[in-house]
Design a protein around this motif. Structure first.
Motif, PDB file in Angstrom:
ATOM      1  N   ARG A 287       0.805  -1.222   0.000  1.00  0.00           N
ATOM      2  CA  ARG A 287       0.000   0.000   0.000  1.00  0.00           C
ATOM      3  C   ARG A 287       0.844   1.281   0.000  1.00  0.00           C
ATOM      4  NH1 ARG A 287      -5.048   1.916   3.571  1.00  0.00           N
ATOM      5  NH2 ARG A 287      -4.852   4.088   2.975  1.00  0.00           N
TER       6      ARG A 287
ATOM      7  N   ASN B 208      -6.476  -6.478  -8.893  1.00  0.00           N
ATOM      8  CA  ASN B 208      -6.113  -5.107  -8.533  1.00  0.00           C
ATOM      9  C   ASN B 208      -6.561  -4.196  -9.655  1.00  0.00           C
ATOM     10  OD1 ASN B 208      -4.902  -6.120  -6.241  1.00  0.00           O
ATOM     11  ND2 ASN B 208      -2.899  -6.253  -7.193  1.00  0.00           N
TER      12      ASN B 208
ATOM     13  N   LYS C 247      -5.942   3.135  -6.584  1.00  0.00           N
ATOM     14  CA  LYS C 247      -5.564   1.723  -6.710  1.00  0.00           C
ATOM     15  C   LYS C 247      -6.406   0.951  -5.704  1.00  0.00           C
ATOM     16  CE  LYS C 247      -2.003  -1.766  -6.189  1.00  0.00           C
ATOM     17  NZ  LYS C 247      -2.293  -2.865  -6.782  1.00  0.00           N
TER      18      LYS C 247
ATOM     19  N   PHE D 293       2.219   2.934  -3.189  1.00  0.00           N
ATOM     20  CA  PHE D 293       1.317   3.591  -4.124  1.00  0.00           C
ATOM     21  C   PHE D 293       0.785   4.930  -3.623  1.00  0.00           C
ATOM     22  CE2 PHE D 293       1.239  -0.894  -5.120  1.00  0.00           C
ATOM     23  CZ  PHE D 293       1.495  -0.860  -6.483  1.00  0.00           C
TER      24      PHE D 293
ATOM     25  N   TYR E 110      -6.458  -0.179 -11.094  1.00  0.00           N
ATOM     26  CA  TYR E 110      -5.767   1.102 -11.034  1.00  0.00           C
ATOM     27  C   TYR E 110      -6.500   2.110 -11.915  1.00  0.00           C
ATOM     28  CZ  TYR E 110      -1.652  -1.800  -9.828  1.00  0.00           C
ATOM     29  OH  TYR E 110      -0.778  -2.695  -9.256  1.00  0.00           O
TER      30      TYR E 110
ATOM     31  N   ALA F 177       0.519   4.751 -17.248  1.00  0.00           N
ATOM     32  CA  ALA F 177       0.102   3.389 -16.910  1.00  0.00           C
ATOM     33  C   ALA F 177       0.990   2.363 -17.596  1.00  0.00           C
ATOM     34  CB  ALA F 177      -1.357   3.172 -17.307  1.00  0.00           C
TER      35      ALA F 177
ATOM     36  N   LEU G  94      -0.945   8.261 -10.565  1.00  0.00           N
ATOM     37  CA  LEU G  94      -1.907   7.257 -10.110  1.00  0.00           C
ATOM     38  C   LEU G  94      -2.994   7.936  -9.299  1.00  0.00           C
ATOM     39  CD1 LEU G  94      -2.721   4.247  -9.847  1.00  0.00           C
ATOM     40  CD2 LEU G  94      -1.355   4.198  -7.741  1.00  0.00           C
TER      41      LEU G  94
ATOM     42  N   TRP H 244      -5.326   5.594 -13.736  1.00  0.00           N
ATOM     43  CA  TRP H 244      -4.171   6.436 -14.061  1.00  0.00           C
ATOM     44  C   TRP H 244      -4.628   7.681 -14.808  1.00  0.00           C
ATOM     45  CZ3 TRP H 244       0.748   5.347 -12.494  1.00  0.00           C
ATOM     46  CH2 TRP H 244       0.990   4.055 -12.012  1.00  0.00           C
TER      47      TRP H 244
END
Length: 97
Positions: A27, A52, A39, A30, A54, A62, A36, A56
């Motif tokens: 964690r 997961n 997430k 990120f 994400y 990305a 980003l 971006w």
């Protein structure tokens, strides 16, 4: 914006504890990461998957992040190789505010 879904499928040996530990330990990496926006670490015990997601700011950021080196590292962490899928995001609803 672009979304990226990273899916780890476990036909055998799904380990919820391992997946949540990886998420907890990763964690901090990120938080505050340039480019980003979001997430999410998720898992689905019924499908035997860790997924997961994400969000971006750009496709370029990305794609730069999801290098072959990164794929190798996450394969070691999760114990299986992921599939990585890129999608365009039409709109985001964020009710956190």
């Amino acid at each position: 914006m672009i979304g990226v879904t990273v899916t780890f499928s476990y036909p055998d040996g799904f380990d919820r504890a391992r997946i949540t530990e990886v998420a907890r330990n990763a964690r901090g990496m990120f938080e505050g990461m340039p480019g980003l926006r979001f997430k999410f670490f998720t898992f689905d015990e019924n499908r035997k998957q860790a997924v997961n997601f994400y969000v971006w700011e750009s496709e370029e950021k990305a794609k730069r992040f999801f290098s072959e080196e990164l794929r190798g590292r996450v394969t070691e962490l999760y114990g299986v190789a992921p599939s990585v899928d890129f999608v365009q995001i039409a709109e985001i609803v964020d009710n956190a505010h």
